[in-house]
Design an enzyme around this catalytic site. Structure first.
Site, short mmCIF file in Angstrom:
data_model
loop_
_atom_site.label_atom_id
_atom_site.label_comp_id
_atom_site.label_asym_id
_atom_site.label_seq_id
_atom_site.Cartn_x
_atom_site.Cartn_y
_atom_site.Cartn_z
N ASN A 10 68.64 77.79 13.73
CA ASN A 10 67.34 78.52 14.02
C ASN A 10 67.66 80.17 13.79
O ASN A 10 68.14 80.76 14.73
CB ASN A 10 66.86 78.21 15.44
CG ASN A 10 65.40 78.88 15.67
OD1 ASN A 10 64.77 79.63 14.97
ND2 ASN A 10 65.02 78.42 16.65
N ARG A 97 65.32 75.69 11.04
CA ARG A 97 63.85 75.81 11.48
C ARG A 97 63.31 76.55 10.47
O ARG A 97 63.87 77.89 10.30
CB ARG A 97 63.88 76.06 12.92
CG ARG A 97 62.48 76.42 13.35
CD ARG A 97 62.61 77.24 14.52
NE ARG A 97 61.30 77.31 15.19
CZ ARG A 97 60.67 78.22 15.97
NH1 ARG A 97 61.63 79.19 16.27
NH2 ARG A 97 59.47 78.62 16.18
N HIS A 186 54.61 75.93 16.55
CA HIS A 186 55.49 75.04 17.67
C HIS A 186 55.25 73.80 17.36
O HIS A 186 55.27 72.55 18.11
CB HIS A 186 54.81 75.34 18.88
CG HIS A 186 55.11 76.57 19.62
ND1 HIS A 186 53.92 77.18 20.28
CD2 HIS A 186 55.91 77.42 19.45
CE1 HIS A 186 54.50 78.36 20.90
NE2 HIS A 186 55.63 78.58 20.48
N ARG A 247 51.93 88.28 24.03
CA ARG A 247 50.73 88.58 22.79
C ARG A 247 49.40 88.15 23.52
O ARG A 247 49.51 87.39 24.48
CB ARG A 247 51.14 87.26 21.87
CG ARG A 247 52.32 87.34 21.13
CD ARG A 247 52.39 86.27 20.13
NE ARG A 247 53.76 85.97 19.49
CZ ARG A 247 54.39 84.99 19.63
NH1 ARG A 247 53.67 83.94 19.88
NH2 ARG A 247 55.62 85.09 19.09
N GLU A 390 63.01 70.83 21.12
CA GLU A 390 62.79 71.03 19.39
C GLU A 390 64.13 70.65 18.59
O GLU A 390 63.76 70.42 17.59
CB GLU A 390 62.24 72.45 19.18
CG GLU A 390 61.07 72.74 19.95
CD GLU A 390 60.49 74.15 20.04
OE1 GLU A 390 61.02 74.80 21.04
OE2 GLU A 390 59.78 74.50 18.95
#
Ligand code: AMP
Length: 409
Positions: A10, A97, A186, A247, A390
């Site tokens: 990743n 990823r 996601h 965010r 993940e």
């Protein structure tokens, strides 16, 4: 010797996270993180995991890591020191990823030059992520050009959302020219957690309706019907939807024009404001839910407001996704906040017994590691906490692709 190991990479703009998994028993052999790439001093934290008890041995190294090539070489070196080097015949593939797959990539994809070019073409819609992901791919390919490299896209699981949910109500020609639509992110987490939550309540994922609330530093919700995603809260970029650590999530788009015309801010300044200085941090200065709860308990007004705004938005999405699905079997909380914050889970579902939704106070408060139910047994909708994974999902999808195995997770 059969190759059964998958290296998951990743690659972010200044960091590389990696895990080496053995897919015969889905165990982790090593995990690690290279941070502060390109800065004066970088850091590598490598953990070797061994034995049935999963005993961990950690090595930490500091020193300059000038670029991503150096970072991946350091990863290869760390693995080699433990006899798990990239040259091992047991390594079956590398799973990468990749954040944005646009409309084109709806499945894990074997990477070739065409795929690399297409990921590059998508960079304007994911300027922070796709270029870094590509550096990871190119560098890893140079280190092991003979191995299959697979891209697993954050957007892929959401590619099934219907046009009615994917379209913004703006001029179609303009939207299509600039590829403006809702993609969602996601995805590997929503896919993994929705399936695990269905199994937890004894349902075949193909028959279950699930709302997944992925509440980490980034946060997103999804509505999953029979294993297919039908709605998700992030959009063209990961900025839309829930209140997040830094965010804003949803806001009136006219706020942007207002800040430009009246506030004299540039597009780049507003981008930084909404992505880095908003959400929980914008409301109260902290983005860690543990710290926010501590401040709330001390009577801090700003922290209370941040918590309330966060939970209010979450409740709106739960209600909206209930309506999208019509019938819900399980609501699943996951990621840092979702897995650990009992107060967020309790507040998000408070007073919703009429919808068949509630958390049991004691089950909710009890800390535990694995997937578990936290709802009282008599209500129609189960509420679950499901730790996300993940990396395992990326490794499993990569391995399935390279071995041609049927999907049976
Ligand atoms: P993630 O992005 O999934 O790693 O989640 C990171 C966030 O999870 C942190 O910013 C915290 O807000 C939150 N978090 C982690 N541990 C806890 C905890 N024990 N209680 C409440 N929130 C937590």
């Amino acid at each position: 010797m059969t190759a059964t190991r998958v290296l998951v990479l990743n690659t972010g703009s200044s960091s590389v996270k990696y895990q080496l998994l053995d897919m015969t028993d889905r165990s982790r052999l090593a995990v690690g993180l290279v941070e502060r790439i390109g800065e004066e001093s970088g850091r590598i934290r490598h953990t070797l995991i061994s034995g049935p008890q999963g005993r961990e041995r950690i090595r930490e190294t500091t020193g300059p890591v000038p670029d991503h090539r150096a970072a991946l070489e350091a990863v290869a070196e760390e693995l080699a020191r433990d006899g798990l080097g990239l040259d091992s015949p047991e390594l079956a593939a590398v799973g990468h990823r990749v954040v944005h797959g646009g409309k084109r990539f709806t499945e894990p994809t074997l990477i070739d030059t065409t795929v690399v070019n297409e990921i590059e073409r998508l960079s304007p819609v994911a300027p922070l992520h796709n270029p870094a992901n590509l550096i990871g791919i190119r560098t890893a390919q140079k280190l092991r050009p003979d191995l299959p490299h697979v891209a697993v896209f954050d957007t892929a699981f959401h590619s099934t959302i219907p046009e009615a949910a994917a379209r913004y109500a703006i001029d179609v020609e303009t939207a299509d020219r600039h590829r403006v639509r809702r993609y969602g992110f996601h995805g590997t987490s929503h896919s993994y957690v929705s399936r695990a939550a269905a199994k937890l309540v004894g349902k075949d994922p193909a028959e279950a309706n699930v709302i997944v609330l992925h509440l980490g530093n980034g946060a997103s919700a999804s509505a999953v019907r029979g294993g297919r995603c039908v709605e998700t809260s992030m959009g063209l970029t990961p900025l839309e939807g829930l209140v997040m650590g830094t965010r804003s999530g949803d806001l009136d788009p006219a706020v942007v024009f207002h800040l430009m015309r009246v506030g004299g801010m540039t597009a780049d300044e507003i981008d930084v404001l909404l992505n880095k200085r908003s959400g929980l941090v914008g409301l109260c200065g902290d983005n860690d839910m543990r710290e926010i709860r501590r401040r709330v308990d001390e009577g801090d007004e700003a922290a209370k407001l941040a918590f309330d705004v966060y939970v209010h938005r979450l409740r709106k999405y739960i209600g909206a996704y209930y309506a999208v699905l019509g019938r819900v079997d399980v609501v699943a909380f996951t990621a840092g906040v979702g897995e650990n914050s009992a107060p967020v889970r309790a507040a998000a579902l408070e007073g919703l017994e009429g919808l068949g939704l509630a958390v049991d106070e004691h089950l909710n408060a009890r800390p535990a590691d694995g997937p578990r139910l936290i709802s009282p047994p008599h209500l129609s909708v189960a509420v679950a906490v499901v730790p996300t994974d993940e990396e395992l999902e990326i490794a499993a999808e990569t391995y399935e692709l390279v071995t041609g195995a049927r999907r049976r997770r």
